[in-house]
Design a protein around this motif. Structure first.
Motif, mmCIF file in Angstrom:
data_model
loop_
_atom_site.group_PDB
_atom_site.id
_atom_site.type_symbol
_atom_site.label_atom_id
_atom_site.label_comp_id
_atom_site.label_asym_id
_atom_site.label_seq_id
_atom_site.Cartn_x
_atom_site.Cartn_y
_atom_site.Cartn_z
ATOM 1 N N GLU A 125 -11.201 73.273 -49.038
ATOM 2 C CA GLU A 125 -11.860 71.993 -48.771
ATOM 3 C C GLU A 125 -13.065 72.177 -47.859
ATOM 4 O O GLU A 125 -14.121 71.557 -48.070
ATOM 5 C CB GLU A 125 -10.850 71.025 -48.146
ATOM 6 N N CYS A 126 -12.931 73.025 -46.842
ATOM 7 C CA CYS A 126 -14.060 73.278 -45.934
ATOM 8 C C CYS A 126 -15.211 73.949 -46.677
ATOM 9 O O CYS A 126 -16.384 73.620 -46.450
ATOM 10 C CB CYS A 126 -13.610 74.150 -44.763
ATOM 11 N N THR A 175 -6.322 67.090 -40.583
ATOM 12 C CA THR A 175 -7.695 66.599 -40.445
ATOM 13 C C THR A 175 -8.414 67.306 -39.313
ATOM 14 O O THR A 175 -9.584 67.689 -39.444
ATOM 15 C CB THR A 175 -7.680 65.080 -40.196
ATOM 16 N N LYS A 192 -9.399 70.917 -40.022
ATOM 17 C CA LYS A 192 -10.609 70.942 -40.847
ATOM 18 C C LYS A 192 -11.845 70.667 -39.994
ATOM 19 O O LYS A 192 -12.896 71.297 -40.169
ATOM 20 C CB LYS A 192 -10.498 69.910 -41.973
ATOM 21 N N THR A 203 -14.087 64.431 -57.502
ATOM 22 C CA THR A 203 -13.537 64.416 -56.141
ATOM 23 C C THR A 203 -13.190 62.998 -55.712
ATOM 24 O O THR A 203 -13.983 62.073 -55.875
ATOM 25 C CB THR A 203 -14.546 65.020 -55.144
ATOM 26 N N LEU A 235 -11.946 60.966 -52.242
ATOM 27 C CA LEU A 235 -11.778 61.042 -50.786
ATOM 28 C C LEU A 235 -10.824 59.933 -50.356
ATOM 29 O O LEU A 235 -11.041 58.759 -50.676
ATOM 30 C CB LEU A 235 -13.132 60.880 -50.080
ATOM 31 N N ARG A 262 -9.691 66.088 -57.717
ATOM 32 C CA ARG A 262 -9.457 66.873 -56.506
ATOM 33 C C ARG A 262 -9.482 65.914 -55.326
ATOM 34 O O ARG A 262 -10.388 65.085 -55.212
ATOM 35 C CB ARG A 262 -10.550 67.928 -56.340
ATOM 36 N N LEU A 293 -9.692 65.046 -51.287
ATOM 37 C CA LEU A 293 -10.028 65.369 -49.908
ATOM 38 C C LEU A 293 -9.495 64.248 -49.024
ATOM 39 O O LEU A 293 -9.349 63.112 -49.476
ATOM 40 C CB LEU A 293 -11.545 65.500 -49.720
ATOM 41 N N TYR A 325 -17.430 62.939 -44.167
ATOM 42 C CA TYR A 325 -16.994 63.641 -45.376
ATOM 43 C C TYR A 325 -17.671 63.048 -46.604
ATOM 44 O O TYR A 325 -18.082 63.782 -47.518
ATOM 45 C CB TYR A 325 -15.475 63.534 -45.531
ATOM 46 N N CYS A 367 -19.802 65.386 -49.030
ATOM 47 C CA CYS A 367 -19.220 65.766 -50.325
ATOM 48 C C CYS A 367 -19.614 64.861 -51.483
ATOM 49 O O CYS A 367 -19.484 65.255 -52.643
ATOM 50 C CB CYS A 367 -17.696 65.765 -50.220
#
Length: 563
Positions: free
Chosen positions: A268-269, A300, A303, A436, A438, A461, A463, A474, A478
């Motif tokens: 993720e990073c 969290t 990260k 993605t 979030l 995916r 996050l 984020y 992203c």
């Protein structure tokens, strides 16, 4: 046969020895008497002896000095309980009654109860002097017994506890004042953060509207707007980091420590930081795990720690430089995550100044902006999660920052869940994009539920971010297709975070679905009117959730074609 003279000599020797023993015994008795007299006449301790009924029989000089009574005024007349605070004696009796389920009278019996049962007893009570004044005392009470074990009295040795109590009181007052000041500082910073965000929201919002408005700004205007936006985003970063530091130092920061997969966190990073690295021409490599490795941390916040180290490695690197992330097992049972860069490096005196607030190590006049707080927050977070952090550097070659955490076991059923997810998740068809999502949520259980729901979708995916501010960061980094937003978040609410994202040209197009336990129709209507794409109430109905998510993905795809 022994001579008479020899017998006389022996008799004289026996007499001498006998006389010597008697003299030694008398000396010992004198010493014991002197010691006893010194104890009884000590002015530093009150020594009170009673008979078996608790009536005072001995009242030494120290007791007279402390309490103001003469021995003649108390001997054979009163009990020690008569010169103690009566309420404290009653409280002691009540406490013993509760402890023993037996009624204890609130008098000398309460004071001597444990001593009478051969239990060493030391207690704190208030002595009342002859003139009515009071002082706190520490009293030791021992039962006196004869050769047959029968109690013949009690011995109470007390000392004035006023100085210790005064010091304790002053210390407590100082701690309360410091705590009050700390709360006031935190409240002030929180309030100032909110007050600064309000005008800053207008500045950034209208600057972005001007940047993308019609007619298009002139080149000069465009440069001016870019400077406004650059300064505005920098100021927002400063506000966020100062508030983070204030929360940590005030003890208000809450962490949800749980077994965290390092492989997942690093993926993720990497997804968040690689776009910025590519823009600067920085190459990145990440080590792979042969077996899953887990640490006990707040997902969290770990990260946040790694992203800060990675971002610094990119920001302070040389053109066309490299960043390498390596993981090394450390005996006996820890793992170290190292972030290496090929920047200009740090001198030894600069390394000594790392982790100091607002210290940018001489980079203040450089082209790269920064607050000088990020590493301080990073260090505090690492230590709060039970880890350690350090750095090494060589001038001209680069730097290496590392964090180290104890390894922990995989979460219970984690492997079974992973196998189940692999079994139910079909392979991603060729050509299908990976999209993605979030999820901004501070509750680990809610996050885990959504993770398991989305694990069945190979094209998605997930996050996650634990608060609104981090969710905004984020989202900007992203650019997810859809955002799921809790309403009641620490810091700013989900509604405030949604409005900030809608005011930002880079994130305004992203559909945001509210996921909230606020299920009152008025709250739902309020959320929809505020601008949420949809409003899903908890507990989640999985089918409804999937339908809402698919509708948002369709909307996001349509918006992407129009851009």
């Amino acid at each position: 046969m022994q001579a008479k003279s020899d017998i006389v000599v022996l008799a004289d020797e026996d007499a001498a020895r006998s006389g010597g023993t008697e003299i030694s015994r008398q000396i010992a008795l004198l010493k014991a008497g002197a010691l006893q007299n010194a104890i009884l006449t000590s002015a530093n301790f009150s020594i009170i002896a009673t008979d078996e009924k608790g009536i005072i029989q001995l009242f030494n000089v120290g007791a007279e000095r402390m309490l103001g009574y003469s021995a003649a005024e108390v001997v054979n007349k009163i009990s020690p309980s008569d010169i103690h605070d009566p309420q404290e004696v009653r409280d002691r009796a009540e406490a013993l009654t509760i402890e023993l389920c037996t009624t204890i009278a609130p008098g000398f019996e309460a004071l001597a109860f444990k001593a009478s049962r051969e239990i060493e007893d030391i207690y704190e009570l208030t002595y009342i002097c002859k003139d009515g004044s009071r002082f706190p005392a520490i009293v030791s009470i021992t039962a006196l017994r004869d050769d047959y074990g029968t109690i013949i009295g009690y011995l109470l040795i007390g000392t004035d506890n006023s100085v210790r109590k005064r010091v304790e009181s002053e210390l407590n007052e100082a701690m309360a004042a410091a705590e009050k000041a700390n709360h006031a500082k935190s409240d002030f910073l929180s309030s100032m953060s909110h007050e600064l965000r309000t005008p800053l929201n207008a500045i950034l919002g209208f600057a972005q509207l001007m940047e993308s408005g019609a007619p298009a700004p002139t080149p000069t205007q465009k440069r001016n707007i870019e400077q406004i936006l650059k300064a505005g985003w920098y100021l927002l970063e400063l506000i966020n980091e100062v508030l983070d530091l204030a929360l940590i130092e005030s003890g208000k920061l809450t962490l949800s420590n749980e077994p965290v997969s390092l492989a997942e966190v690093l993926v993720e990073c990497r997804a968040m930081i690689e776009p910025q690295a590519r823009q600067r021409g920085i190459g990145m490599t990440f080590s792979r795990f042969d077996v899953p490795r887990f640490i006990n941390a707040d997902r969290t916040r770990i990260k946040q720690v790694l992203i800060n180290l990675l971002f610094n490695a990119v920001k302070y690197n040389r053109p066309q430089g490299r960043v390498a992330v390596e993981c090394e097992l450390m005996p006996p049972s820890s793992i170290r995550i190292c972030v290496r860069d090929t920047g200009i490096g740090l001198a030894s005196e600069q390394l000594a100044q790392l982790f100091q607030p607002f210290n940018r190590l001489g980079k203040e006049s450089g082209s790269e902006e920064g607050t000088g707080i990020g590493l301080v927050v990073t260090k505090r977070l690492v230590e709060l999660m039970g880890g350690t952090i350090g750095a090494s550097s060589t001038v001209g070659e680069g730097s290496m920052f590392w964090v180290e955490f104890p390894l922990t076991q995989a979460p219970r059923l984690a492997l079974a869940e992973a196998e189940l997810a692999a079994a139910v998740r079909p392979a991603l068809p060729d050509g299908m994009p990976l999209r993605t999502i979030l999820y901004v949520e501070d509750n680990p259980a809610n996050l885990e539920l959504v993770e398991q729901i989305l694990a069945r979708r190979p094209d998605l995916r997930l996050l996650s971010a634990a608060d609104g501010r981090m969710g905004i960061e984020y989202a900007r980094a992203c650019l997810p297709e859809v955002i799921l937003m809790d309403i009641n978040l620490p810091g700013i609410s989900g509604i405030e975070a949604m409005k900030i994202l809608h005011a930002d040209a880079s994130t305004a197009h992203i559909p945001i679905i509210a996921l909230s336990a606020n299920a009152v129709p008025r709250d739902i209507q309020k959320g929809l009117e505020a601008g949420f794409f949809n409003y899903i109430t908890k507990p989640i109905v999985v089918a409804d959730f999937i339908d809402a998510l698919d509708a948002a993905l369709v909307s996001a795809q349509a918006a992407a074609k129009q851009r």
